[in-house]
Design an enzyme around this catalytic site. Structure first.
Site, PDB file in Angstrom:
ATOM      1  N   HIS A 144      14.782  56.674  -1.445  1.00 19.28           N
ATOM      2  CA  HIS A 144      15.132  57.278  -2.734  1.00 19.28           C
ATOM      3  C   HIS A 144      16.268  58.273  -2.516  1.00 19.28           C
ATOM      4  O   HIS A 144      16.276  59.011  -1.529  1.00 19.28           O
ATOM      5  CB  HIS A 144      13.917  57.988  -3.340  1.00 19.28           C
ATOM      6  CG  HIS A 144      14.131  58.430  -4.755  1.00 19.28           C
ATOM      7  ND1 HIS A 144      14.781  59.604  -5.066  1.00 19.28           N
ATOM      8  CD2 HIS A 144      13.800  57.858  -5.941  1.00 19.28           C
ATOM      9  CE1 HIS A 144      14.828  59.735  -6.377  1.00 19.28           C
ATOM     10  NE2 HIS A 144      14.242  58.686  -6.931  1.00 19.28           N
ATOM     11  N   GLU A 146      16.980  61.133  -3.727  1.00 24.75           N
ATOM     12  CA  GLU A 146      16.574  62.528  -3.551  1.00 24.75           C
ATOM     13  C   GLU A 146      16.071  62.774  -2.136  1.00 24.75           C
ATOM     14  O   GLU A 146      16.340  63.820  -1.535  1.00 24.75           O
ATOM     15  CB  GLU A 146      15.486  62.905  -4.561  1.00 24.75           C
ATOM     16  CG  GLU A 146      15.083  64.368  -4.450  1.00 24.75           C
ATOM     17  CD  GLU A 146      13.923  64.761  -5.338  1.00 24.75           C
ATOM     18  OE1 GLU A 146      13.199  65.712  -4.982  1.00 24.75           O
ATOM     19  OE2 GLU A 146      13.735  64.114  -6.400  1.00 24.75           O
ATOM     20  N   THR A 185      10.579  65.852  -5.747  1.00 21.01           N
ATOM     21  CA  THR A 185      10.209  66.484  -7.022  1.00 21.01           C
ATOM     22  C   THR A 185       9.583  65.529  -8.024  1.00 21.01           C
ATOM     23  O   THR A 185       9.041  65.973  -9.039  1.00 21.01           O
ATOM     24  CB  THR A 185      11.442  67.134  -7.688  1.00 21.01           C
ATOM     25  OG1 THR A 185      12.391  66.109  -8.025  1.00 21.01           O
ATOM     26  CG2 THR A 185      12.089  68.163  -6.782  1.00 21.01           C
ATOM     27  N   CYS A 215       8.432  68.785  -9.867  1.00 20.58           N
ATOM     28  CA  CYS A 215       9.045  69.562 -10.951  1.00 20.58           C
ATOM     29  C   CYS A 215       8.164  69.568 -12.197  1.00 20.58           C
ATOM     30  O   CYS A 215       7.301  68.700 -12.391  1.00 20.58           O
ATOM     31  CB  CYS A 215      10.441  69.043 -11.261  1.00 20.58           C
ATOM     32  SG  CYS A 215      10.493  67.561 -12.274  1.00 20.58           S
ATOM     33  N   SER A 243      13.515  54.315 -10.989  1.00 21.07           N
ATOM     34  CA  SER A 243      13.211  55.691 -11.394  1.00 21.07           C
ATOM     35  C   SER A 243      11.837  56.082 -10.869  1.00 21.07           C
ATOM     36  O   SER A 243      10.813  55.571 -11.339  1.00 21.07           O
ATOM     37  CB  SER A 243      13.250  55.818 -12.919  1.00 21.07           C
ATOM     38  OG  SER A 243      12.660  57.028 -13.345  1.00 21.07           O
ATOM     39  N   ASN A 245      10.032  58.852 -11.155  1.00 22.46           N
ATOM     40  CA  ASN A 245       9.098  59.506 -12.080  1.00 22.46           C
ATOM     41  C   ASN A 245       8.554  58.518 -13.112  1.00 22.46           C
ATOM     42  O   ASN A 245       7.415  58.623 -13.545  1.00 22.46           O
ATOM     43  CB  ASN A 245       9.744  60.738 -12.730  1.00 22.46           C
ATOM     44  CG  ASN A 245      10.713  60.389 -13.836  1.00 22.46           C
ATOM     45  OD1 ASN A 245      10.325  60.213 -14.988  1.00 22.46           O
ATOM     46  ND2 ASN A 245      11.993  60.272 -13.491  1.00 22.46           N
ATOM     47  N   SER A 287      14.570  60.210 -17.311  1.00 23.07           N
ATOM     48  CA  SER A 287      15.970  59.785 -17.430  1.00 23.07           C
ATOM     49  C   SER A 287      16.225  58.934 -18.667  1.00 23.07           C
ATOM     50  O   SER A 287      17.334  58.447 -18.860  1.00 23.07           O
ATOM     51  CB  SER A 287      16.386  58.987 -16.181  1.00 23.07           C
ATOM     52  OG  SER A 287      16.219  59.750 -15.020  1.00 23.07           O
TER      53      SER A 287
END
Length: 328
Positions: A144, A146, A185, A215, A243, A245, A287
């Site tokens: 990923h 991140e 996050t 987050c 994605s 999340n 997103s």
């Protein structure tokens, strides 16, 4: 004279042949403050510098957003060597390894960093932990952006990726080794709690982050799905397959026993999905813009008589400042 017989719900539908569908719409859903900021950064850069503006990696993981910015003059690339020397470049919301801005500085590129401030906070924590001589165990998903960005904040060999409980069991560290941990996050709140508990049991001296790394937006969206899923026959999650999340929202619903499907746009919904469904849950990853939520509601309304019911898990009013170079 007796009133004519009415089937259940017919009085409210009149002669409408569509069956009723209760739609539980999760809140919060969709754009978070970091995504809002990243998109605005690209738009402001286009206004300030003119097209084209290059963007390293997808600014956020959503095809609709990326295509909208392409139409305005953004060019998306994977690496800096695809960016001409005289063109401005924006780094995505997911963050980048330290080597990327270093290379941009070496080439004297004009760049704007759209890294989410909550991701940047994790980067700073990683630097502090290394300064204290701690080896970092980073909980996240391999590959990923991140994760790549965060692991790229520290010297190679001083951070180890942990994805599963099995990874924890096979870590090659002693109990008294100087360890700390951080997390991506956008992880599952429940999965991460299990992994951190296992880390702390195996390594009692391990140093935890000062505050939760997952987050607020990720936590809030998962909390909302935990409310709507038990009352739903099916949950739809609007988001991209890359994605993190959004994928976690699907998992949250499935673990509660409610089938969930990830969709990018309304035209992916099949009418047969609604067979036997009286209550449908709907949410969107961080997103995904609200426009896509309304598209889905309109699509569902073609087949069913939709009754919308918002379900709120938390209120969000977070706003992140734009980089100074775009506001001066």
């Amino acid at each position: 004279m007796n009133a004519p017989f009415q089937s259940p719900g017919e009085s409210s539908r009149g002669n409408d042949p569509r069956l009723p569908l209760k739609l539980l719409i999760a809140a919060p859903r969709g754009f978070c403050a970091g995504v809002d900021r990243a998109i605005e950064i690209v738009e402001r850069a286009l206004e300030k510098y003119g097209a084209p503006v290059y963007v390293r990696h997808e600014i956020v993981h959503n095809r609709y957003v990326v295509d909208s910015l392409k139409a305005k003059g953004a060019i998306f690339v994977e690496e800096l060597d695809e960016v001409p020397d005289d063109a401005p470049v924006v780094f995505s919301a997911h963050g980048v390894p330290k080597a990327v801005p270093a290379e941009a500085d070496r080439r004297k590129l004009l760049y704007v960093d759209a890294t989410c401030p909550l991701v940047s906070k994790v980067h700073r924590q990683a630097e502090r932990q290394i300064e204290k001589g701690q080896h970092i165990l980073f909980i996240g998903h391999a590959g990923h952006p991140e994760v790549i960005g965060t692991m790229g904040q520290v010297p190679e060999g001083q951070i180890t990726l942990v994805e599963t409980l099995e990874d924890v069991a096979s870590l090659p560290f002693a109990q008294d080794d100087n360890l700390s941990y951080l997390t991506q996050t956008t992880l599952s709140v429940d999965d991460t709690a299990e992994i951190t508990a296992a880390l702390e049991e195996r390594h009692p001296r391990i140093v935890a982050p000062k505050a939760e790394d997952i987050c607020y937006a990720t936590s809030n969206r998962q909390a909302a799905v935990k409310i709507i899923a038990p009352s739903s026959d099916l949950v739809l999650v609007i988001g991209a397959p890359n994605s993190s999340n959004s994928l976690r929202l699907v998992e949250v619903s499935q673990r509660l026993g409610t089938d969930a499907k990830l969709i990018q746009r309304a035209d992916e919904i099949e009418p047969e999905w609604l067979e036997g469904v009286g209550t449908l849950g709907l949410t969107a990853g961080a997103s995904a813009p609200e426009k896509l939520v309304r598209e889905v509601v309109d699509r569902l309304s073609e087949w069913r008589l939709v009754e919308e019911e918002p379900v709120t898990a938390a209120e969000e009013n977070m706003i992140f400042k734009l980089p100074r170079q775009l506001t001066e």
